[in-house]
Every structure is written in structure tokens, then in C-alpha cells.
Design an enzyme around this catalytic site. Structure first.
Site, mmCIF file in Angstrom:
data_model
loop_
_atom_site.group_PDB
_atom_site.id
_atom_site.type_symbol
_atom_site.label_atom_id
_atom_site.label_comp_id
_atom_site.label_asym_id
_atom_site.label_seq_id
_atom_site.Cartn_x
_atom_site.Cartn_y
_atom_site.Cartn_z
ATOM 1 N N TYR A 104 2.449 12.329 3.850
ATOM 2 C CA TYR A 104 2.864 11.271 5.230
ATOM 3 C C TYR A 104 1.448 10.413 5.069
ATOM 4 C CZ TYR A 104 2.778 8.881 9.618
ATOM 5 O OH TYR A 104 2.535 8.016 10.398
ATOM 6 N N LYS B 21 0.173 6.388 4.497
ATOM 7 C CA LYS B 21 -0.742 5.604 5.218
ATOM 8 C C LYS B 21 -1.922 5.102 4.502
ATOM 9 C CE LYS B 21 2.219 5.303 8.717
ATOM 10 N NZ LYS B 21 2.766 4.228 8.784
ATOM 11 N N SER C 157 -2.522 6.058 10.113
ATOM 12 C CA SER C 157 -2.568 7.407 10.887
ATOM 13 C C SER C 157 -3.822 8.191 10.669
ATOM 14 C CB SER C 157 -1.389 7.941 10.413
ATOM 15 O OG SER C 157 -1.254 9.418 10.885
ATOM 16 N N ASN D 90 10.413 4.599 2.061
ATOM 17 C CA ASN D 90 10.283 3.904 3.169
ATOM 18 C C ASN D 90 8.894 3.607 3.850
ATOM 19 O OD1 ASN D 90 13.032 4.694 4.058
ATOM 20 N ND2 ASN D 90 12.494 6.806 3.692
#
Length: 255
Positions: free
Chosen positions: A145, A149, A109, A84
Site C-alpha cells: 500500500y 502511495k 499516506s 486500483n
């Protein structure tokens, strides 16, 4: 900007802050992961950024992309962020370049640099500490995550160098609606107000640049992210400061 602006992840928290502040500033085209509960006041599509045909449709005729979509969970598993966040970002860049999009604003992020923190806490979160990250440092992701990023920033570097698209990566801090989290030093240090979030993204849409990495926080007294590049390259002038809060009552400028 006269052409439409594509906003992916329009149903999320950052998308909501942008639309709250800039609903009438642009001709938005919105992308939702699932059908919105209420009919949006702007053109919209529903689907995933990994859908190449849908991304080609989404990018057709737009002048800029603000890319927020993806799995936002700090504890998201690898398979999810790979599909994703990483692959989806590549699919969207392909569609944007093919459509002749001029500007790509990417929601990176604080998690892309999360591993700078453990060795320096808690002083890192306090006003007396002069340590600042300014966007020139190499990423040190704090989780999968964060890896996704950092990968998105690198994908943007390639597409800028290869195709000339302007890219701004915003390492977003801690976005909360009303006030920074009280009694939570880290949250106050990386706080981003809704109006500063909207302004920063408007600056990224309007400024002239080639490739940038900037930090997305308000002008907090406590901070370990430098705002100098966002101010210099984008013209960002944050209005809020987490130090303007005492308990749950704001004592600074009106929001």
C-alpha cells in the site's frame, strides 16, 4: 474556488471528514465506489477510478480534484494496489489534464515512509525525540500500500512537470473522529483530527503552489512528521493536539 471540486473516495473515512467540515464550502462532485446508502446532497457518480470514460465524465468542468479513492488496506495485495491505486491514479490524472483541471490534491499516506520507523522506535513517537520527516526525504514504504502511495506521488510529479497541473500530496497520518488512540504512542504521534483534516484539504484547494509533499497530522506534541511545509506552502494552522487528551476526556480546546 468557483468551479466544482471532484472528490473521489467520498464514502471513505477521509472523505467523510472533508465533507463534514467543508460540505458548504464548495460545489462538490462526489465519486463513490458503490452506491451510497443515503442520497447525497451533492452531485455524484458511482464507479471505479480505473474506468477512463467515467473519469472523463467526472472531471468535466471541475476546477480541482481531491483524490482519495483506492484500496485503503495497509495489507492490500499487490494486484489490488497496482490496479486500483497506481493505475487508477494515472487514469484520473489523464482525465484531469484532458479536462483542464488546475489543481490535484492527492491523498498519500504515512505508509509511504513507514520503513523509517522500525530502527527508531519507540523514541520516535515521544516528545523528547527531535527526529522529523519533512517531505524532502525519499520514500521508504512499509508495505505494498505504501509503495502505491509513493508511486502516486511520483505520478503527480510527472503530470506536474509534463502538463503544469498543480499537485499537492498529503501524507495522511492517523485520522480518528473523537480523540487520538489512548495508550498508543504511534497513533498519538501521527493523529489527525477531523477538523484539521478538513482545514488542511481546504488549504490545499485554496493555496498557490506548483508541486508539494506535506504531512497531514494535527499539531501534536509527539510527532515525527514536520508541519512546517504545510504551514508555509498551504497556510495550514492546525487546531488540535493529541496531548490535549487525558484518558478519554479532552482537556484542550473544544472540538
Amino acid at each position: 474556488m468557483d468551479e466544482p471540486v471532484l472528490l473521489t473516495g467520498a464514502g471513505g473515512r477521509v472523505g467523510g471528514a472533508i465533507l463534514d467540515g467543508l460540505a458548504d464550502a464548495y460545489d462538490w462532485r462526489l465519486l463513490f465506489h458503490s452506491a451510497p446508502a443515503e442520497e447525497p446532497s451533492h452531485e455524484y457518480l458511482v464507479g471505479d477510478v480505473v474506468d477512463a470514460a467515467l473519469m472523463q465524465e467526472a472531471c468535466d468542468g471541475v476546477g480541482a480534484v481531491v483524490h482519495l479513492a483506492g484500496d485503503p488496506r495497509p495489507d492490500a495485495p499487490w494486484d489490488s494496489v497496482l490496479e486500483n491505486n497506481i493505475h487508477g491514479t494515472k487514469v484520473l490524472y489523464d482525465a484531469a489534464v484532458e479536462a483542464g483541471v488546475e489543481k490535484f490534491v492527492y491523498a498519500s499516506s504515512n505508509h509511504a515512509v513507514g520503513h523509517f520507523e522500525p530502527e527508531r522506535t519507540p523514541d520516535l513517537y515521544r516528545a523528547h525525540d527531535d527526529f522529523l520527516l519533512d517531505g524532502t526525504e525519499l520514500p521508504r514504504p512499509g508495505n505494498f500500500y505504501g509503495i502505491s502511495k509513493a508511486a502516486g506521488e511520483t505520478i503527480g510529479r510527472f503530470y506536474h512537470d509534463e502538463h503544469g497541473i498543480s499537485v499537492c500530496n498529503i501524507r495522511i497520518g492517523n485520522l480518528t473522529e473523537d480523540h487520538p488512540p489512548i495508550d498508543y504512542e504511534r497513533g498519538q504521534a501521527m493523529w489527525l483530527s477531523h477538523r484539521d483534516c478538513a482545514q488542511l484539504h481546504q488549504c490545499a484547494l485554496e493555496a498557490d503552489y506548483e508541486y508539494e509533499i506535506v504531512y497531514g497530522i494535527s499539531d501534536n506534541d509527539r510527532k515525527y512528521y514536520s508541519l512546517e511545509r504545510a504551514k508555509e506552502a498551504l497556510g495550514y494552522e492546525p487546531a488540535d493536539n493529541s496531548a490535549h487528551f487525558d484518558g478519554t476526556e479532552r482537556v484542550g480546546t473544544d472540538g
